[in-house]
Design a protein around this motif. Structure first.
Motif, PDB file in Angstrom:
ATOM      1  N   PHE A 156      60.501  43.330 170.233  1.00 55.89           N
ATOM      2  CA  PHE A 156      59.517  43.172 169.136  1.00 55.89           C
ATOM      3  C   PHE A 156      60.100  42.063 168.195  1.00 55.89           C
ATOM      4  O   PHE A 156      61.087  42.032 167.590  1.00 55.89           O
ATOM      5  CB  PHE A 156      59.584  44.561 168.215  1.00 55.89           C
ATOM      6  CG  PHE A 156      58.627  44.635 167.089  1.00 55.89           C
ATOM      7  CD1 PHE A 156      57.390  44.326 167.283  1.00 55.89           C
ATOM      8  CD2 PHE A 156      59.363  44.772 165.838  1.00 55.89           C
ATOM      9  CE1 PHE A 156      56.687  44.517 165.988  1.00 55.89           C
ATOM     10  CE2 PHE A 156      58.504  44.833 164.798  1.00 55.89           C
ATOM     11  CZ  PHE A 156      57.145  44.723 164.645  1.00 55.89           C
ATOM     12  N   PRO A 157      59.139  40.833 168.027  1.00 53.14           N
ATOM     13  CA  PRO A 157      59.544  39.826 166.971  1.00 53.14           C
ATOM     14  C   PRO A 157      59.555  39.858 165.416  1.00 53.14           C
ATOM     15  O   PRO A 157      60.152  39.204 164.812  1.00 53.14           O
ATOM     16  CB  PRO A 157      58.589  38.943 167.588  1.00 53.14           C
ATOM     17  CG  PRO A 157      57.331  39.529 167.788  1.00 53.14           C
ATOM     18  CD  PRO A 157      57.893  40.809 168.488  1.00 53.14           C
ATOM     19  N   GLY A 158      58.583  41.134 164.970  1.00 47.13           N
ATOM     20  CA  GLY A 158      58.640  41.207 163.618  1.00 47.13           C
ATOM     21  C   GLY A 158      57.973  40.076 163.177  1.00 47.13           C
ATOM     22  O   GLY A 158      57.345  39.192 163.337  1.00 47.13           O
ATOM     23  N   GLY A 159      58.077  40.096 161.753  1.00 43.01           N
ATOM     24  CA  GLY A 159      57.569  38.930 160.862  1.00 43.01           C
ATOM     25  C   GLY A 159      56.054  38.979 161.040  1.00 43.01           C
ATOM     26  O   GLY A 159      55.298  39.867 161.337  1.00 43.01           O
ATOM     27  N   SER A 234      69.093  46.902 172.092  1.00 42.12           N
ATOM     28  CA  SER A 234      70.218  46.925 172.921  1.00 42.12           C
ATOM     29  C   SER A 234      70.151  45.997 174.202  1.00 42.12           C
ATOM     30  O   SER A 234      71.117  45.698 174.940  1.00 42.12           O
ATOM     31  CB  SER A 234      70.472  48.193 173.290  1.00 42.12           C
ATOM     32  OG  SER A 234      69.483  48.964 174.285  1.00 42.12           O
ATOM     33  N   PHE A 235      68.925  45.500 174.311  1.00 38.08           N
ATOM     34  CA  PHE A 235      68.571  44.635 175.549  1.00 38.08           C
ATOM     35  C   PHE A 235      69.604  43.498 175.498  1.00 38.08           C
ATOM     36  O   PHE A 235      69.420  42.663 174.241  1.00 38.08           O
ATOM     37  CB  PHE A 235      67.135  44.349 175.822  1.00 38.08           C
ATOM     38  CG  PHE A 235      66.882  43.990 177.245  1.00 38.08           C
ATOM     39  CD1 PHE A 235      67.098  44.909 178.307  1.00 38.08           C
ATOM     40  CD2 PHE A 235      66.403  42.638 177.397  1.00 38.08           C
ATOM     41  CE1 PHE A 235      66.622  44.493 179.785  1.00 38.08           C
ATOM     42  CE2 PHE A 235      66.069  42.424 178.622  1.00 38.08           C
ATOM     43  CZ  PHE A 235      66.125  43.101 179.840  1.00 38.08           C
ATOM     44  N   PRO A 236      69.943  42.832 176.615  1.00 35.78           N
ATOM     45  CA  PRO A 236      70.832  41.490 176.262  1.00 35.78           C
ATOM     46  C   PRO A 236      70.284  40.464 175.787  1.00 35.78           C
ATOM     47  O   PRO A 236      70.839  39.487 175.111  1.00 35.78           O
ATOM     48  CB  PRO A 236      71.293  41.616 177.860  1.00 35.78           C
ATOM     49  CG  PRO A 236      71.257  42.690 178.588  1.00 35.78           C
ATOM     50  CD  PRO A 236      69.941  43.208 177.867  1.00 35.78           C
ATOM     51  N   GLY A 271      76.323  44.070 175.700  1.00 34.78           N
ATOM     52  CA  GLY A 271      76.163  42.854 176.865  1.00 34.78           C
ATOM     53  C   GLY A 271      75.119  41.934 176.324  1.00 34.78           C
ATOM     54  O   GLY A 271      73.953  42.203 175.743  1.00 34.78           O
ATOM     55  N   VAL A 272      75.434  40.783 176.791  1.00 33.63           N
ATOM     56  CA  VAL A 272      74.324  39.641 176.284  1.00 33.63           C
ATOM     57  C   VAL A 272      74.497  38.661 177.656  1.00 33.63           C
ATOM     58  O   VAL A 272      75.345  38.788 178.453  1.00 33.63           O
ATOM     59  CB  VAL A 272      74.783  38.829 175.216  1.00 33.63           C
ATOM     60  CG1 VAL A 272      74.743  39.574 173.716  1.00 33.63           C
ATOM     61  CG2 VAL A 272      75.948  37.925 175.528  1.00 33.63           C
TER      62      VAL A 272
END
Length: 327
Positions: A156-159, A234-236, A271-272
């Motif tokens: 979700f990018p927001g703004g 939480s997605f990398p 994790g990234v």
């Protein structure tokens, strides 16, 4: 060799920063100015690179520059592109090209009438996995394509992306266009019919963050695309671009961002993914500049942008009616 002088209009869209990095690293290119009504958004990069700042984009357009890169809110793409065309500047416009078919037609017409080129920012065409898949299809390795299953699932990018008055739409508009452009590009065919679902599922916002877009092409190929903002915090990374291309002789799977290392960082707290693949934005910008330098057509046109966005707009119409919509 004369320098190509390019201005940048608005850093509302975050892609502007990577486009700027690509431009300043290129020989024979000068970023002649940055225009943004929100100075704080660009002040640091303008000072870092010694680039003149303009609050009013019209001041930038009055300069002797060759082209502009537009990364504004979606609803401003038409206004800014048409103004640039009338000022005699070539345009690289962030996707989606526009928020209605009529305004996209006006953008394309303005550029043609004023003898300038309009390129749509679809950097996914330059991802190594996508390029190699396109070559494999052209070699006939999977026979004739009969169906494609795609995803462009993001966070979700927001703004302003969540404000329809500025974005023109949510996830279905934001993320349908990238992979739909790839489908058009691979097939060389036009979408004939759209059947779609769009809803708010993951966020407490009054804008669609989930969808499923089914299309039928005029050559008989069927395709389905998930453009949802379904990746949580939480997605990398921000999301994905995938395609499963079904042919008469085999199936080709594309995971466009699979060139990565998995990094488990205490500092990040999760994790990234550390991406080591080629920079698609740099290739996009380079192809735009090279087309201007050589006087050749840009590789991804305004018409390409309009075709992809038209599918997303038809998806909203289909979701509202609960039935297929013909283009």
């Amino acid at each position: 060799m004369n320098k190509i002088k390019i201005g940048m209009i608005s850093f509302a869209h975050g892609h502007a920063f990577s486009y700027l990095n690509a431009l300043v690293s290129m020989t024979g290119v000068e970023v002649a100015g940055i225009a943004d009504e929100v100075k704080s958004r660009v002040e640091a990069v303008a000072e870092k690179h010694g680039i003149p700042y303009f609050e009013d984009y019209r001041e930038l357009l009055s300069m002797e520059i060759d082209a502009v890169v537009i990364c504004s809110e979606n609803v401003r793409h038409a206004e800014l592109t048409i103004a640039a065309a009338r000022a005699g500047k070539h345009v690289l416009c962030e996707k989606p090209l526009g928020v209605s078919k009529r305004e996209m037609e006006e953008m394309i017409a303005a550029c043609k009438e004023n003898g300038v080129q309009l390129m749509t920012a679809f950097p996914c065409r330059y991802l190594p996995a996508v390029v190699q898949a396109k070559q494999a299809v052209e070699r006939g390795e999977i026979g004739e394509i009969v169906a494609i299953k795609g995803t462009n699932r993001g966070s979700f990018p927001g703004g302003w992306f969540a404000d329809k008055s500025l974005s023109g739409g949510g996830a279905v508009l934001d993320h349908t266009v990238h992979v739909m452009d790839l489908m058009h590009w691979f097939l060389g065919a036009e979408v004939q019919e759209v059947y779609a679902y769009a809803a708010t599922v993951f966020q407490e916002k009054e804008i669609d963050d989930a969808g499923m877009v089914h299309v039928k092409f005029d050559n008989g190929v069927f395709a389905v695309l998930d453009p949802s903002w379904s990746r949580n915090r939480s997605f990398p990374t921000w999301g994905d671009v995938t395609m499963e291309i079904v042919g008469t002789r085999g199936v080709l799977s594309v995971d466009a961002f699979a060139q990565k290392n998995d990094v488990y960082s205490v500092r990040a707290g999760k994790g990234v993914w550390s991406y080591w693949g080629d920079d698609m934005d740099a290739y996009l910008v380079r192809s735009f500049v090279e087309a201007l330098r050589r006087g050749t057509p840009v590789p991804i046109t305004g018409e390409d942008g309009m075709k992809a966005a038209a599918v997303a707009l038809a998806a909203y119409e289909s979701a509202a009616q609960g039935q297929p919509v013909r283009l």
